[in-house]
Scaffold this motif. Structure first.
Motif, mmCIF file in Angstrom:
data_model
loop_
_atom_site.group_PDB
_atom_site.id
_atom_site.type_symbol
_atom_site.label_atom_id
_atom_site.label_comp_id
_atom_site.label_asym_id
_atom_site.label_seq_id
_atom_site.Cartn_x
_atom_site.Cartn_y
_atom_site.Cartn_z
ATOM 1 N N GLU A 175 0.836 -1.204 0.000
ATOM 2 C CA GLU A 175 0.000 0.000 0.000
ATOM 3 C C GLU A 175 0.876 1.262 0.000
ATOM 4 O O GLU A 175 2.051 1.221 0.343
ATOM 5 C CB GLU A 175 -0.934 -0.015 1.202
ATOM 6 C CG GLU A 175 -1.789 -1.270 1.282
ATOM 7 C CD GLU A 175 -2.599 -1.518 0.011
ATOM 8 O OE1 GLU A 175 -3.563 -0.769 -0.225
ATOM 9 O OE2 GLU A 175 -2.260 -2.450 -0.735
ATOM 10 N N ASP A 176 0.254 2.398 -0.363
ATOM 11 C CA ASP A 176 1.043 3.632 -0.498
ATOM 12 C C ASP A 176 0.671 4.691 0.543
ATOM 13 O O ASP A 176 0.648 5.882 0.236
ATOM 14 C CB ASP A 176 0.909 4.206 -1.911
ATOM 15 C CG ASP A 176 -0.447 4.857 -2.179
ATOM 16 O OD1 ASP A 176 -1.395 4.603 -1.391
ATOM 17 O OD2 ASP A 176 -0.567 5.622 -3.152
ATOM 18 N N CYS A 177 0.409 4.278 1.776
ATOM 19 C CA CYS A 177 0.117 5.238 2.843
ATOM 20 C C CYS A 177 1.299 6.205 2.931
ATOM 21 O O CYS A 177 2.419 5.800 3.256
ATOM 22 C CB CYS A 177 -0.094 4.509 4.162
ATOM 23 S SG CYS A 177 -1.374 3.223 4.080
ATOM 24 N N HIS A 178 1.051 7.490 2.664
ATOM 25 C CA HIS A 178 2.134 8.442 2.405
ATOM 26 C C HIS A 178 2.991 8.759 3.628
ATOM 27 O O HIS A 178 4.055 9.359 3.502
ATOM 28 C CB HIS A 178 1.550 9.747 1.848
ATOM 29 C CG HIS A 178 0.953 9.618 0.476
ATOM 30 N ND1 HIS A 178 0.773 8.412 -0.154
ATOM 31 C CD2 HIS A 178 0.509 10.572 -0.396
ATOM 32 C CE1 HIS A 178 0.228 8.609 -1.345
ATOM 33 N NE2 HIS A 178 0.058 9.915 -1.514
ATOM 34 N N VAL A 183 -3.731 8.183 1.067
ATOM 35 C CA VAL A 183 -3.648 6.821 0.533
ATOM 36 C C VAL A 183 -4.401 6.764 -0.792
ATOM 37 O O VAL A 183 -5.520 7.297 -0.879
ATOM 38 C CB VAL A 183 -4.271 5.790 1.512
ATOM 39 C CG1 VAL A 183 -4.104 4.370 0.976
ATOM 40 C CG2 VAL A 183 -3.679 5.911 2.909
ATOM 41 N N THR A 184 -3.822 6.089 -1.788
ATOM 42 C CA THR A 184 -4.531 5.946 -3.065
ATOM 43 C C THR A 184 -4.761 4.491 -3.454
ATOM 44 O O THR A 184 -5.518 4.215 -4.380
ATOM 45 C CB THR A 184 -3.761 6.633 -4.217
ATOM 46 O OG1 THR A 184 -2.545 5.918 -4.475
ATOM 47 C CG2 THR A 184 -3.452 8.084 -3.875
ATOM 48 N N THR A 185 -4.120 3.543 -2.768
ATOM 49 C CA THR A 185 -4.218 2.138 -3.154
ATOM 50 C C THR A 185 -5.409 1.413 -2.536
ATOM 51 O O THR A 185 -5.666 0.251 -2.857
ATOM 52 C CB THR A 185 -2.916 1.393 -2.785
ATOM 53 O OG1 THR A 185 -2.576 1.692 -1.426
ATOM 54 C CG2 THR A 185 -1.784 1.817 -3.699
ATOM 55 N N SER A 212 6.012 1.037 3.538
ATOM 56 C CA SER A 212 5.526 0.798 2.190
ATOM 57 C C SER A 212 6.673 0.338 1.293
ATOM 58 O O SER A 212 7.752 0.946 1.274
ATOM 59 C CB SER A 212 4.903 2.068 1.614
ATOM 60 O OG SER A 212 4.598 1.880 0.235
ATOM 61 N N GLU A 228 -7.154 6.720 9.928
ATOM 62 C CA GLU A 228 -6.004 7.592 9.667
ATOM 63 C C GLU A 228 -6.324 9.077 9.628
ATOM 64 O O GLU A 228 -5.608 9.897 10.178
ATOM 65 C CB GLU A 228 -5.256 7.201 8.368
ATOM 66 C CG GLU A 228 -4.779 5.770 8.320
ATOM 67 C CD GLU A 228 -3.799 5.385 9.418
ATOM 68 O OE1 GLU A 228 -3.520 6.180 10.326
ATOM 69 O OE2 GLU A 228 -3.329 4.239 9.391
ATOM 70 N N ARG A 243 -1.519 -5.296 3.364
ATOM 71 C CA ARG A 243 -2.853 -4.812 2.979
ATOM 72 C C ARG A 243 -3.910 -5.556 3.772
ATOM 73 O O ARG A 243 -4.882 -4.984 4.258
ATOM 74 C CB ARG A 243 -3.067 -5.026 1.477
ATOM 75 C CG ARG A 243 -4.473 -4.637 0.999
ATOM 76 C CD ARG A 243 -4.672 -4.967 -0.465
ATOM 77 N NE ARG A 243 -6.050 -4.702 -0.871
ATOM 78 C CZ ARG A 243 -6.492 -3.542 -1.343
ATOM 79 N NH1 ARG A 243 -5.659 -2.513 -1.461
ATOM 80 N NH2 ARG A 243 -7.749 -3.383 -1.690
ATOM 81 N N CYS A 255 4.030 6.341 5.766
ATOM 82 C CA CYS A 255 4.556 5.088 6.305
ATOM 83 C C CYS A 255 5.838 4.635 5.616
ATOM 84 O O CYS A 255 5.864 4.416 4.400
ATOM 85 C CB CYS A 255 3.487 4.000 6.190
ATOM 86 S SG CYS A 255 3.983 2.454 6.994
#
Length: 350
Positions: A88-91, A198-200, A96, A188, A135, A93
């Protein structure tokens, strides 16, 4: 002709009287006296208070916590079963696998997991949370979690929580059968701000997991991170989102910008703003376990930790976090002793 303003010092009015329209006067009657949480617009008013009213706000939040939650503080330790390599792309974290951060993928074995639980229990903690950077769990991870829980239960008297990402109904049922006491899955941030973080996956996917956890009878732990570029309006929105979920616990993290992540260059939240947020969330969640979590050390320092615990907080994570260092557990425990706040006993947590 313009009338001169009335000076309360000479008008016979009480200069210390609270304006009934003032948000703290409203909160004192609504939350402290009646136990009714502040709504979204009211939380926003609190967040907009001038810094010189922070001591008054923190005192009120502490009074609310003491009245509706009591003096006990719940202590928890966390351990990363599977670190790094998350798809995932949690900005925020560093775990990732999509970012150029220094964290690499790793697993810990069952004996190390049991030892971590033992050390956590020695602090007086009643909660031990097993976390994985994924995920959602696959069969291998769930098998490892099941083995870990069984091994811990054989040697340590402690409640076990998990944080394993998004779940299916079958996985929720499996964790329930394993005896997981509480499940953590953070929203979050506010729903309107989530696509910037997050975008994923979506905010709604996280919400669905939380709903299934609640319906299965496990306790719900859900919070987030403050200072990720959200507006005060979105911070108030987030508090209202959490209030509508009615979680058993809300961990409040503050962004600790991690090198190599999209949020690595964001500024650390000012301490006064962080403390104001802590108090505002207490007024929105008067009966909820409100836990100091990651980032408080860099955001608040030692003095801020004391102010937070006297400003609405009634739970702490002791020791280190997943990829960042925390305060020594002894420092937090000594602080609680100095403040005459007892650690919540295990038999009170069941």
């Amino acid at each position: 002709m313009t009338q001169a303003p009335v000076d309360p010092r000479t008008s016979g009015a009480d200069p210390d009287a609270h304006d009934p329209r003032d948000i703290l006067a409203i909160a004192r009657e609504q939350v402290l006296e009646r136990g009714e949480p502040l709504g979204r617009d009211q939380v926003l008013e609190v967040l907009h208070l001038a810094d010189d009213r922070l001591p008054e706000l923190l005192e009120l939040a502490h009074d609310v916590r003491m009245r509706w939650c009591g003096p006990e503080v719940e202590v928890e330790g966390i351990i990363s079963l599977k670190t790094g390599g998350c798809p995932e792309d949690c900005h925020f974290c560093s775990q990732s696998g999509l970012f150029a951060s220094p964290v690499r993928s790793a697993w810990i074995d069952i004996p190390s997991l049991v030892e971590a639980a033992k050390q956590t229990a020695k602090t007086g903690a009643t909660e031990f949370c097993i976390v994985a950077a994924v995920r959602g769990p696959d069969k291998r991870l769930l098998s490892q979690v099941a083995a870990g829980i069984e091994a811990i239960r054989n040697e340590v008297d402690i409640q076990i929580a998990c944080s394993l990402g998004m779940l299916t109904q079958e996985q929720v049922d499996q964790l329930k059968d394993m005896g997981v006491h509480r499940y953590n899955h953070n929203l979050e941030t506010a729903r309107s701000h989530f696509p910037n973080v997050v975008t994923t996956h979506t905010w709604e996917e996280r919400w669905d997991t939380l709903r299934m956890v609640r319906d299965a009878g496990m306790e719900v732990c859900c919070g987030g991170i403050l200072g990720m570029g959200e507006s005060l309006e979105q911070r108030a929105e987030f508090a209202a989102d959490l209030a509508s979920l009615e979680p058993d616990e809300v961990p409040l993290n503050f962004l600790n910008p991690r090198p190599g992540t999209p949020f690595g260059d964001l500024d650390v939240l000012p301490a006064s703003e962080a403390l104001k947020s802590v108090a505002a969330f207490r007024l929105a969640l008067p009966r909820t376990i409100l836990r100091f979590a990651g980032g408080r050390e860099i955001t608040l320092g030692d003095l801020g930790a004391k102010q937070g615990i006297l400003g609405g907080i009634n739970a702490v994570i002791v020791g280190n976090y997943l990829t960042t260092l925390g305060r020594p557990a002894e420092d937090d425990l000594d602080l609680l002793t100095d403040l005459s706040m007892p650690i919540k006993a295990l038999n009170d947590s069941i």
